[in-house]
Motif scaffolding. Structure first.
Motif, PDB file in Angstrom:
ATOM      1  N   ILE A  34       0.644  -1.185   0.300  1.00 24.81           N
ATOM      2  CA  ILE A  34       0.086   0.006  -0.029  1.00 24.81           C
ATOM      3  C   ILE A  34       0.756   1.385   0.282  1.00 24.81           C
ATOM      4  N   PRO A  35       1.150   1.984  -1.169  1.00 26.48           N
ATOM      5  CA  PRO A  35       1.939   3.273  -1.017  1.00 26.48           C
ATOM      6  C   PRO A  35       1.683   4.214  -0.321  1.00 26.48           C
ATOM      7  N   ASP A  36       0.387   4.804  -0.548  1.00 29.52           N
ATOM      8  CA  ASP A  36       0.066   5.112   0.411  1.00 29.52           C
ATOM      9  C   ASP A  36      -0.259   5.235   1.748  1.00 29.52           C
ATOM     10  N   VAL A  37       0.986   6.156   2.748  1.00 28.39           N
ATOM     11  CA  VAL A  37       1.418   6.062   3.676  1.00 28.39           C
ATOM     12  C   VAL A  37      -0.464   6.745   4.719  1.00 28.39           C
ATOM     13  N   GLY A  38      -1.532   7.425   4.282  1.00 31.44           N
ATOM     14  CA  GLY A  38      -2.895   7.541   4.975  1.00 31.44           C
ATOM     15  C   GLY A  38      -3.724   6.542   4.607  1.00 31.44           C
ATOM     16  N   GLU A  39      -3.560   5.677   3.343  1.00 32.60           N
ATOM     17  CA  GLU A  39      -4.694   4.058   2.666  1.00 32.60           C
ATOM     18  C   GLU A  39      -3.653   3.231   4.420  1.00 32.60           C
ATOM     19  N   ARG A  40      -2.357   3.690   4.255  1.00 27.66           N
ATOM     20  CA  ARG A  40      -1.697   1.971   4.967  1.00 27.66           C
ATOM     21  C   ARG A  40      -2.174   2.372   6.645  1.00 27.66           C
ATOM     22  N   ARG A  41      -2.019   3.690   7.055  1.00 23.46           N
ATOM     23  CA  ARG A  41      -2.396   4.071   8.716  1.00 23.46           C
ATOM     24  C   ARG A  41      -3.792   3.165   8.273  1.00 23.46           C
ATOM     25  N   GLU A  42      -4.393   3.927   7.996  1.00 24.60           N
ATOM     26  CA  GLU A  42      -6.398   2.830   8.319  1.00 24.60           C
ATOM     27  C   GLU A  42      -5.841   1.759   8.461  1.00 24.60           C
ATOM     28  N   PRO A  63      -1.193   7.801  18.098  1.00 27.18           N
ATOM     29  CA  PRO A  63      -1.054   8.612  16.710  1.00 27.18           C
ATOM     30  C   PRO A  63       0.262   8.018  16.394  1.00 27.18           C
ATOM     31  N   ALA A  64       1.211   8.260  17.552  1.00 25.90           N
ATOM     32  CA  ALA A  64       2.273   8.560  16.710  1.00 25.90           C
ATOM     33  C   ALA A  64       3.080   7.005  16.692  1.00 25.90           C
ATOM     34  N   LEU A  65       2.500   6.124  18.038  1.00 23.61           N
ATOM     35  CA  LEU A  65       2.760   4.682  17.250  1.00 23.61           C
ATOM     36  C   LEU A  65       2.637   4.183  16.045  1.00 23.61           C
ATOM     37  N   LEU A  66       0.883   4.187  15.674  1.00 24.13           N
ATOM     38  CA  LEU A  66       0.036   4.067  14.690  1.00 24.13           C
ATOM     39  C   LEU A  66       1.229   5.034  13.055  1.00 24.13           C
ATOM     40  N   LEU A  90       2.512  -6.355  36.399  1.00 21.98           N
ATOM     41  CA  LEU A  90       4.100  -5.305  36.673  1.00 21.98           C
ATOM     42  C   LEU A  90       3.074  -3.909  36.620  1.00 21.98           C
ATOM     43  N   PRO A  91       3.528  -2.998  36.632  1.00 26.50           N
ATOM     44  CA  PRO A  91       2.616  -1.774  36.640  1.00 26.50           C
ATOM     45  C   PRO A  91       2.901  -1.373  35.384  1.00 26.50           C
ATOM     46  N   ARG A  92       1.449  -0.684  34.920  1.00 29.08           N
ATOM     47  CA  ARG A  92       0.891  -1.100  33.956  1.00 29.08           C
ATOM     48  C   ARG A  92       1.954   0.225  32.780  1.00 29.08           C
ATOM     49  N   GLN A  93       2.309   1.193  33.153  1.00 29.44           N
ATOM     50  CA  GLN A  93       3.274   1.871  32.549  1.00 29.44           C
ATOM     51  C   GLN A  93       4.284   0.832  31.812  1.00 29.44           C
ATOM     52  N   VAL A  94       4.881   0.559  32.732  1.00 28.39           N
ATOM     53  CA  VAL A  94       6.296  -0.293  32.285  1.00 28.39           C
ATOM     54  C   VAL A  94       5.899  -1.345  31.338  1.00 28.39           C
ATOM     55  N   LEU A  95       4.239  -2.705  31.504  1.00 26.57           N
ATOM     56  CA  LEU A  95       4.321  -3.407  30.707  1.00 26.57           C
ATOM     57  C   LEU A  95       4.371  -2.114  29.073  1.00 26.57           C
ATOM     58  N   VAL A  96       2.927  -1.095  28.939  1.00 25.02           N
ATOM     59  CA  VAL A  96       3.080  -0.693  28.048  1.00 25.02           C
ATOM     60  C   VAL A  96       3.731  -0.187  27.576  1.00 25.02           C
ATOM     61  N   GLU A  97       5.116   0.258  28.287  1.00 24.45           N
ATOM     62  CA  GLU A  97       6.106   0.904  27.441  1.00 24.45           C
ATOM     63  C   GLU A  97       7.128  -0.232  26.697  1.00 24.45           C
ATOM     64  N   VAL A  98       6.999  -1.046  27.867  1.00 23.44           N
ATOM     65  CA  VAL A  98       7.732  -2.490  26.750  1.00 23.44           C
ATOM     66  C   VAL A  98       7.117  -2.443  25.465  1.00 23.44           C
ATOM     67  N   MET A  99       5.627  -2.721  25.674  1.00 26.68           N
ATOM     68  CA  MET A  99       5.275  -2.901  23.921  1.00 26.68           C
ATOM     69  C   MET A  99       5.717  -2.500  23.318  1.00 26.68           C
ATOM     70  N   ARG A 100       5.184  -1.152  23.666  1.00 30.08           N
ATOM     71  CA  ARG A 100       4.987   0.444  22.486  1.00 30.08           C
ATOM     72  C   ARG A 100       6.554   0.942  21.877  1.00 30.08           C
ATOM     73  N   ARG A 101       7.505   1.090  23.044  1.00 21.35           N
ATOM     74  CA  ARG A 101       8.861   1.725  22.908  1.00 21.35           C
ATOM     75  C   ARG A 101       9.785   0.474  22.296  1.00 21.35           C
ATOM     76  N   HIS A 102       9.913  -0.694  23.069  1.00 23.69           N
ATOM     77  CA  HIS A 102      10.750  -2.263  22.438  1.00 23.69           C
ATOM     78  C   HIS A 102      10.182  -2.548  21.447  1.00 23.69           C
ATOM     79  N   GLN A 103       9.464  -2.635  22.033  1.00 25.96           N
ATOM     80  CA  GLN A 103       8.701  -3.704  19.966  1.00 25.96           C
ATOM     81  C   GLN A 103       7.378  -3.128  18.901  1.00 25.96           C
ATOM     82  N   TYR A 105       3.991  -2.720  19.929  1.00 22.47           N
ATOM     83  CA  TYR A 105       2.866  -3.125  19.713  1.00 22.47           C
ATOM     84  C   TYR A 105       2.178  -2.586  20.590  1.00 22.47           C
ATOM     85  N   PHE A 106       1.249  -2.723  20.242  1.00 22.08           N
ATOM     86  CA  PHE A 106       0.192  -1.993  20.888  1.00 22.08           C
ATOM     87  C   PHE A 106      -0.887  -3.178  21.730  1.00 22.08           C
TER      88      PHE A 106
END
Length: 188
Positions: A34-42, A63-66, A90-103, A105-106
């Motif tokens: 999907i060459p169009d990044v907007g379409e890919r994002r959606e 939006p930043a992760l997407l 584990l603390p929610r923030q730790v889990l979310v940051e590990v998923m989001r920043r390192h991998q 993941y949503f």
């Protein structure tokens, strides 16, 4: 630049000669690109939302992760993985940051409570998705196990007991150590 390109590296790595930009877009579309990044994002957003709903959850608007994920893949194929519920202690923030920043993941949640699932986006078709999900599950388990270890080690002593180690970390050559910086901030 020229009139040759390549398809997705695992599906069609050979050179493709194109006549014009319309031919290029048609050939890429046949491979799921999907060459169009907007379409890919959606398309990613819709796929991620659908997978989260299947397990009674949703993903937070990020939006930043997407945007980042849409820029990392050309032919997005969202998939869901899971992890052991014990990690939810584990603390929610730790889990979310590990998923989001390192991998990239949503995180899947339900009424502000995390669920033991994540959604990632693979570049390419739907072949072997179980194997890809399994590999991602192994990675997140290891990351969460590391996080649990470091949290446990950090909590073995009060926060103040860690201060002397800051003297061993340089902040800036002429401004001293991280401990010096901490003391300056305390005075302020």
């Amino acid at each position: 630049s020229g009139r040759t390109t390549r398809g997705l590296r695992f599906q069609s790595p050979e050179e493709i000669r194109v006549r014009d930009s319309k031919d290029l877009l048609e050939r890429l579309a046949r491979q799921g690109v999907i060459p169009d990044v907007g379409e890919r994002r959606e398309r990613i957003r819709l796929g991620v939302d659908a997978l989260a709903r299947e397990v009674g959850g949703r993903v937070s608007d990020d939006p930043a992760l997407l945007r980042e994920v849409a820029d990392l893949v050309e032919a997005p194929s969202p998939l869901r993985g899971s992890f052991e519920e014990k990690f939810l202690a584990l603390p929610r923030q730790v889990l979310v940051e590990v998923m989001r920043r390192h991998q990239r993941y949503f995180a899947v949640e339900n009424d502000e409570r995390l669920l033991p699932f994540f959604i990632t986006v693979r570049n390419g078709g739907g072949e072997g998705m179980d194997l890809v999900a399994h590999g991602n599950e192994q990675v997140i388990r290891a990351r969460f196990a590391d996080a649990a270890y470091f949290i446990r080690k950090d909590l073995e002593k009060p926060l103040e007991a860690h201060l002397p180690r800051l003297a061993t970390l340089a902040f800036q050559a002429r401004l001293g150590s991280m401990l010096d910086k901490t003391v300056r901030i305390e005075h302020l």
